[in-house]
Design a protein around this motif. Structure first.
Motif, PDB file in Angstrom:
ATOM      1  N   ALA A 143       3.905   7.134   5.306  1.00 17.62           N
ATOM      2  CA  ALA A 143       2.998   6.133   5.399  1.00 17.62           C
ATOM      3  C   ALA A 143       3.160   5.044   6.556  1.00 17.62           C
TER       4      ALA A 143
ATOM      5  N   PHE B 280      -1.207  13.060   0.099  1.00 18.89           N
ATOM      6  CA  PHE B 280      -0.063  12.435  -0.970  1.00 18.89           C
ATOM      7  C   PHE B 280       1.083  13.560  -1.022  1.00 18.89           C
TER       8      PHE B 280
ATOM      9  N   ALA C 164       7.426   9.529   1.243  1.00 18.53           N
ATOM     10  CA  ALA C 164       6.163   9.036   0.892  1.00 18.53           C
ATOM     11  C   ALA C 164       6.194   7.580   1.870  1.00 18.53           C
TER      12      ALA C 164
ATOM     13  N   PRO D 284      -7.062  13.198   1.777  1.00 15.76           N
ATOM     14  CA  PRO D 284      -5.871  12.155   1.366  1.00 15.76           C
ATOM     15  C   PRO D 284      -5.294  12.730   0.087  1.00 15.76           C
TER      16      PRO D 284
ATOM     17  N   GLU E 131     -10.938   7.200   0.456  1.00 17.66           N
ATOM     18  CA  GLU E 131      -9.508   7.138   0.321  1.00 17.66           C
ATOM     19  C   GLU E 131      -8.818   8.255  -0.610  1.00 17.66           C
TER      20      GLU E 131
ATOM     21  N   ARG F  42       0.697  -1.303  -0.053  1.00 20.20           N
ATOM     22  CA  ARG F  42       0.041   0.051   0.132  1.00 20.20           C
ATOM     23  C   ARG F  42       0.894   1.285  -0.229  1.00 20.20           C
TER      24      ARG F  42
ATOM     25  N   CYS G  68       2.313   1.934  -3.346  1.00 20.41           N
ATOM     26  CA  CYS G  68       1.349   2.774  -4.100  1.00 20.41           C
ATOM     27  C   CYS G  68       1.544   4.175  -3.889  1.00 20.41           C
ATOM     28  N   TYR G  69       1.248   4.602  -2.873  1.00 26.22           N
ATOM     29  CA  TYR G  69       1.286   6.202  -2.444  1.00 26.22           C
ATOM     30  C   TYR G  69       2.773   6.927  -2.930  1.00 26.22           C
TER      31      TYR G  69
ATOM     32  N   PHE H 221      -3.386  -0.191  -6.310  1.00 27.70           N
ATOM     33  CA  PHE H 221      -3.953  -0.141  -4.874  1.00 27.70           C
ATOM     34  C   PHE H 221      -4.928  -0.971  -4.549  1.00 27.70           C
TER      35      PHE H 221
END
Lengths: 382, 294
Positions: free
Chosen positions: A326, A303, A322, A299, A294, A64, A67-68, A283
């Motif tokens: 996270a 990012f 990132a 959100p 999300e 996850r 992905c960010y 994601f």
């Protein structure tokens, strides 16, 4: 590519003696050797070390975060290199995610011998016509790339042509995210409203219950992230990347030199949008749910936070930032649920106020300071 | 044609709340070029001020009247602190003020959550604002009329402040040409502080009024911040007249689209219309020369 850089070096020789940096690279442009070492380290860490040390659950978490980090690569290009603060990446992330989710829902329904996904049957609704094309795997993959690209081009080009920039661009983007979320929440029977799409069983024919497949999915995410960093590296080293920085620093001058700043900015915005969309598409199978919560206004700003903290204008800063933010959020939020918000807010304020270049710029300052010391030493000895 | 009047009333009511949320921003964002994302949280602080005032005084009618000036001072004081500690270092970096003040907003939300709990709390509406009045066959709640009256009062007060007082002259001078204002003996630092005090105080007042139409939760500010920014941008930076027209147009637009579709589609369409409108007039309805936003 190396040739163009060498031929352009003499004119761009830096005149400030204190820095004494190798001429030819704008601040923040990555060097080839350092980048390759960084990529290999990142690859080894994510693809070898992490799977060896982590449980399957933790690996899913890391997936996850990766992905960010993909979204962050795009934001780094658009904001760090291009000066466009994109507060609306949630729209593109959401587009990719919902397209993938719709395809997976239809595929699952197909395996179960049903015509429509479970939640639609619960509402007693039939499949809307615009779901139909997403039965096709090819159409889904193309849509993940093309839909955000078209939207970003339409929005970006018209906005940049009208010389809307800076704060206005950021606010327009934010309004767009707000509108997108309102639209999604309103689609109760067709997109399951605020609950979003979830409960997936397979991804392109691979069962998501099988740990081996989940692991494969993780490796796909790592590979995609590495490719995106390479693309960002290539853009930053290229002539286009130089034009982008020039547009950020002095748009009128670039226009005067015969380039179209609107086009340069639009292309970058489109690239960032596609990166966010691909991140959203990965994601969904990794996390197993996509909902308006999300991808909303908050959100979308989140990012940006990792990018700001890592270092917006560097190659690895956004990725590392990132990932770190996270990771910190998921581990700190478990131990101190309320402490995380204070920490996140304070970190953001401190980095923006005191270290606008992010943590990555510390290296830059140190390097400058070292060459400054060397310069003084040389001056005294001569 | 019998649908026109109810939608007109609904639109005016939505517009007046939008305008209250945006009027403070039109000072801090419009006049000073600072993107204060914590403005929504100042609205939230105003709402909780009304809640606390009611807890102390116990009398709903009295507490509403008392909490309006109190919320103005509380919001203003918060804005003053924010300006003094953070924003004054970033006047030349508007995009960074956006992110830094977003961090401030996160912290304020968490403070509210720790002090008052995450669930929403309710502020009692005074008895003289309950019920509604029939105007040409349409029931209009008294609280909506009260909000409309309040916003007229606030706009009139703010316009008078900018037009007739020496503070207003100083604000306008600083906005138009900071250096020239400075050389004319105006303390621009002091003007900045006062502008921010007034702008943030107005957010506090907006917070008191939103308790009349719904519950108060720590995230209430976020539901207003995007709309408030849009009103200011659509109306034109630094123009109160623009903010007034934009707020009521958006309110009416939403009400009339809502009549033929649903609330969420209406909200979506209004946001898209504003984005499209700004393609044609990036400077908004009215424009004034301000310190440019990079």
């Amino acid at each position: 590519m190396t040739a163009t850089i060498e031929t352009t070096t003499p004119e761009r020789q830096r005149t400030t003696v204190t820095t004494r940096r190798r001429a030819g690279l704008a601040p923040g442009v990555p060097r080839t050797k350092g980048t390759m070492v960084g990529l290999i380290l990142l690859g080894l860490g994510l693809a070898v070390l992490a799977p060896a040390l982590m449980t399957d659950f933790q690996l899913g978490q890391l997936g996850r975060f990766i992905c960010y980090a993909m979204v962050a690569v795009g934001i780094g290009l658009a904001w760090g290199r291009g000066g466009m603060l994109t507060l609306g990446q949630g729209v593109f992330f959401g587009l990719g995610a919902y397209v993938m989710a719709m395809h997976m829902q239809l595929a699952d329904a197909g395996f179960a011998g049903e015509d429509a996904p479970q939640f639609m049957r619960n509402f007693g609704a039939s499949l809307p016509w615009w779901w139909e094309p997403f039965r096709s795997e090819l159409f889904t993959l193309v849509a993940i790339l093309l839909l955000p690209a078209m939207l970003a081009f339409a929005l970006g080009f018209s906005v940049f042509k009208r010389k809307v920039k800076g704060a206005y661009f950021a606010i327009l983007n934010q309004a767009l995210v707000a509108a997108f979320v309102v639209l999604l929440v309103g689609q109760q029977t067709t997109l399951n409203g605020s609950n979003g799409l979830s409960g997936f069983q397979s991804w392109f024919g691979l069962s998501l219950y099988d740990p081996a497949n989940r692991r494969l999915l993780y490796y796909v995410a790592v590979a995609v992230l590495l490719v995106m960093v390479l693309i960002a590296f290539w853009i930053m080293r290229s002539r286009f990347g130089e034009l982008l920085v020039a547009t950020r620093d002095s748009e009128e001058r670039v226009r005067f030199l015969g380039y179209d700043p609107a086009l340069i900015k639009t292309i970058t915005f489109v690239i960032a949008a596609v990166m966010a969309s691909v991140a959203g598409a990965l994601f969904v199978p990794i996390v197993g749910i996509i909902s308006p919560a999300e991808i909303g206004v908050v959100p979308s700003i989140a990012f940006v936070i990792g990018v700001a903290i890592g270092g917006r204008a560097t190659l690895f800063g956004p990725v590392i930032g990132a990932l770190a933010v996270a990771w910190a959020e998921s581990s700190l939020a478990q131990t101190f649920p309320s402490g995380w918000s204070y920490f996140q807010g304070l970190l953001l304020i401190l980095v923006i106020a005191l270290l606008p270049g992010g943590v990555a710029s510390v290296v830059h300052y140190l390097r400058n300071y070292r060459s400054y010391l060397r310069f003084n030493r040389n001056r005294r000895s001569s | 044609m019998d649908f026109v009047l109810p939608q007109l009333v609904a639109g005016l009511s939505v517009g007046s709340i939008l305008l209250l949320a945006a009027i403070g921003l039109s000072l801090t964002f419009g006049q000073m070029g600072v993107i204060n994302m914590a403005h929504g949280e100042f609205i939230m602080v105003g709402a909780y001020t009304a809640f606390v005032t009611q807890g102390v005084l116990g009398h709903a009618g009295l507490s509403l009247l008392v909490s309006i000036p109190v919320a103005f001072v509380v919001g203003g004081a918060l804005g003053l602190v924010l300006e003094q500690t953070l924003i004054r270092h970033m006047y030349h970096r508007p995009l960074d003020t956006l992110l830094a003040t977003f961090g401030v907003g996160l912290i304020l939300q968490q403070v509210a959550r720790d002090l008052f709990g995450a669930p929403a709390v309710d502020v009692q509406t005074p008895s003289w604002l309950r019920g509604s009045v029939e105007i040409l066959g349409t029931a209009v709640p008294w609280s909506r009329i009260f909000i409309l009256g309040l916003v007229i009062l606030v706009v009139a007060g703010l316009s008078a402040l900018l037009a007739y007082t020496s503070l207003g002259r100083r604000i306008r001078a600083t906005v138009l040409n900071r250096d020239l204002a400075e050389t004319s003996g105006i303390s621009t630092r002091r003007t900045d502080r006062l502008t921010f005090f007034v702008g943030s105080g107005l957010a506090g007042i907006a917070g008191v009024t939103v308790t009349l139409i719904g519950s108060t939760s720590p995230t209430i500010g976020q539901s207003y911040i995007v709309d408030a920014f849009l009103v200011v941008v659509a109306g034109g930076i630094g123009k109160i007249k623009g903010a007034v027209i934009a707020a009521f147009s958006l309110g009416l637009l939403q009400a009339f689209i809502e009549y033929s579709t649903t609330a969420s589609i209406a909200k979506f369409l209004v946001l898209v219309i504003v984005v499209a409108f700004l393609q044609f007039r990036p400077q908004g309805l009215f424009s004034v020369r301000t310190r440019s936003l990079a």
